[in-house]
Design an enzyme around this catalytic site. Structure first.
Site, PDB file in Angstrom:
ATOM      1  N   LYS A 113       0.860  -1.195   0.000  1.00 12.82           N
ATOM      2  CA  LYS A 113       0.000   0.000   0.000  1.00 12.82           C
ATOM      3  C   LYS A 113       0.880   1.224   0.000  1.00 12.82           C
ATOM      4  CE  LYS A 113      -4.513   0.721   0.231  1.00 12.82           C
ATOM      5  NZ  LYS A 113      -5.546  -0.254  -0.148  1.00 12.82           N
TER       6      LYS A 113
HETATM    7  N1  GLU Z   1      -7.212   0.077  -3.330  1.00 11.85           N
HETATM    8  C1  GLU Z   1      -7.972  -1.097  -3.647  1.00 11.85           C
HETATM    9  C2  GLU Z   1      -8.030  -2.025  -2.463  1.00 11.85           C
HETATM   10  O1  GLU Z   1      -7.925  -1.613  -1.340  1.00 11.85           O
HETATM   11  C3  GLU Z   1      -7.490  -1.762  -4.938  1.00 11.85           C
HETATM   12  C4  GLU Z   1      -6.075  -2.202  -4.924  1.00 11.85           C
HETATM   13  C5  GLU Z   1      -5.586  -2.688  -6.284  1.00 11.85           C
HETATM   14  O2  GLU Z   1      -6.362  -2.737  -7.203  1.00 11.85           O
HETATM   15  O3  GLU Z   1      -4.409  -3.030  -6.371  1.00 11.85           O
HETATM   16  O4  GLU Z   1      -8.267  -3.205  -2.602  1.00 11.85           O
END
Ligand code: GLU
Length: 424
Positions: A113
């Site tokens: 993240k």
């Molecule tokens: N931000 C989204 C999540 O929390 C998508 C992450 C992604 O597609 O890599 O799952």
């Protein structure tokens, strides 16, 4: 989209929560101590401080993070959020949740993240572009199409991904679409990605309703958060399942109508007016009131730590489908379970986004693109299969769906780690 909805006193440390959730599963799995030590913490953490030229000619210094929790099952995957409350511990928790989410869905990714501490609502488009490009450049030492693939999250979108993809590609000297997902379609994005998280929420709600014998036609739904997840979940639950959306909210507050709100009208209204406030034929309610409305389905789709021990006993929904990451604290989980409220956990319920991100990455790698029908059919299949696996596990062990999902995810990651063995 949403800002902090509750005061800090009610915001427990998300990393501590993520570790507690992991511990519950690790205990039940009797996980080997060394493995537990590895999986309980993040693998790699990059903190960057970087300057951005603002519109008034001044230079501001921003802080950003990219954290990789685990790479055992494949390249790291996870979004990037822009928010004034971003912290290293929040990004760590979100990275860990991505590892489990990808494992629950059997996507060949680890978890990561990113986040930048900023207030995007007070920045111009040009300033946001400058911030995004410099942040991408700073984290380019650890991201890449085969190592760590960012995507949108809170307050970032397809345009943000276009700037990230362009910046990374400029460094390399040629276009590398697969370095990020959630891009605009004509530069390598995927059909269906924009709606994928909300659509996935709808699929798991359909599955759960079927299991419980609840008819979704006319079922009442309250949705907290009206960004990419909440607005789409509300629209699809209404248009494809016939649900009655009785309340929706954004960071400025909520609107309520027991006879039903048209989510498409609400969407156009909120985009035209900058918020849902004053939506015709609705009464104002607070975010806190929305969470405790009598309804069949509650979708928390804003930020973390919204359902806590302070309000969990007043939640009157039958199903809570977690569109957001980390909306429910472990204390609240226990209270909800005692009261018979079924929680479809974030690492399953909101996995539609990363699932279509995986499809996007595969399409970019093959340079061959699928139709929206194919994407939605594949998404539906994976969400339903994963839902059933989680449900089976939680029934077999007589635990919550969250713990069931963790048991599946942690054992898959643990097995990958063991199979690969210790280096050197
Ligand atoms: N931000 C989204 C999540 O929390 C998508 C992450 C992604 O597609 O890599 O799952």
């Amino acid at each position: 989209m949403a800002q902090v909805l509750l005061p800090d006193t009610q915001n427990p440390n998300p990393y501590a929560i993520a570790q507690r959730q992991f511990d519950i599963a690790a205990d039940r799995l009797c996980l080997d101590d060394r493995l537990r030590q590895v999986l309980r913490v993040t693998k790699r953490e990059l903190t960057v401080h970087f300057p951005v030229k603002m519109d008034d000619g001044s230079v501001e210094i921003f802080t950003g993070y990219r954290v990789q929790h685990n790479l055992g099952r494949g390249p790291a995957k996870g979004g990037v959020r822009y928010h004034p409350e971003v912290s290293l511990d929040e990004v760590r928790a979100l990275a860990m949740w991505m590892t489990w989410k990808c494992a629950v869905l059997r996507l060949p990714f680890g978890g990561a993240k990113g986040g930048v501490v900023c207030d995007p609502k007070r920045m111009s488009r040009r300033e946001l572009e400058g911030l995004t490009r410099r942040f991408t450049s700073e984290i380019s030492i650890i991201i890449g199409p085969d190592s760590d693939i960012p995507a949108p999250d809170v307050n970032t979108d397809a345009q943000t991904m276009a700037w990230m993809m362009d910046t990374y590609s400029m460094h390399q000297g040629y276009s590398i679409p697969s370095v990020v997902t959630g891009k605009p379609i004509n530069i390598g994005g995927s059909e269906g990605r924009a709606d994928a998280t909300g659509r996935g929420v709808m699929y798991v709600v359909q599955e759960m309703a079927r299991e419980m014998g609840l008819a979704l036609e006319g079922a009442t739904v309250a949705v907290q958060g009206f960004g990419n997840v909440g607005s789409v979940a509300a629209r699809l639950l209404h248009s494809e399942c016939g649900c009655r959306i009785i309340a929706v909210s954004d960071h400025t507050g909520g609107v309520y109508n027991p006879h039903g709100i048209d989510p498409t009208e609400a969407y156009h209204y909120s985009r035209a007016n900058g918020s849902l406030r004053g939506l015709p034929d609705s009464e104002p309610i607070t975010n806190e009131e929305l969470l405790t409305l009598q309804c069949d389905v509650l979708v928390p789709a804003a930020l973390g730590n919204q359902i806590t021990e302070a309000n969990a006993s007043r939640v009157r929904a039958r199903i809570v489908a977690e569109g957001a990451n980390g909306p429910t604290t472990p204390e609240a989980d226990e209270i909800l379970a005692e009261n018979g409220v079924v929680v479809i956990p974030d690492i399953l319920a909101n996995a539609g986004g990363v699932t279509v991100s995986y499809f996007e990455w595969v399409q970019d790698k093959q340079a061959f693109f699928w139709t929206e029908e194919e994407i939605n059919a594949k998404l539906r299949l994976l969400m339903r299969q994963s839902f059933q696996e989680v449900l089976e596990r939680s029934r077999a062990e007589d635990v919550s769906m969250r713990t069931g999902a963790y048991l599946l995810a942690v054992s898959r990651v643990a097995e990958a780690t063991q199979l690969r063995g210790l280096y050197p």
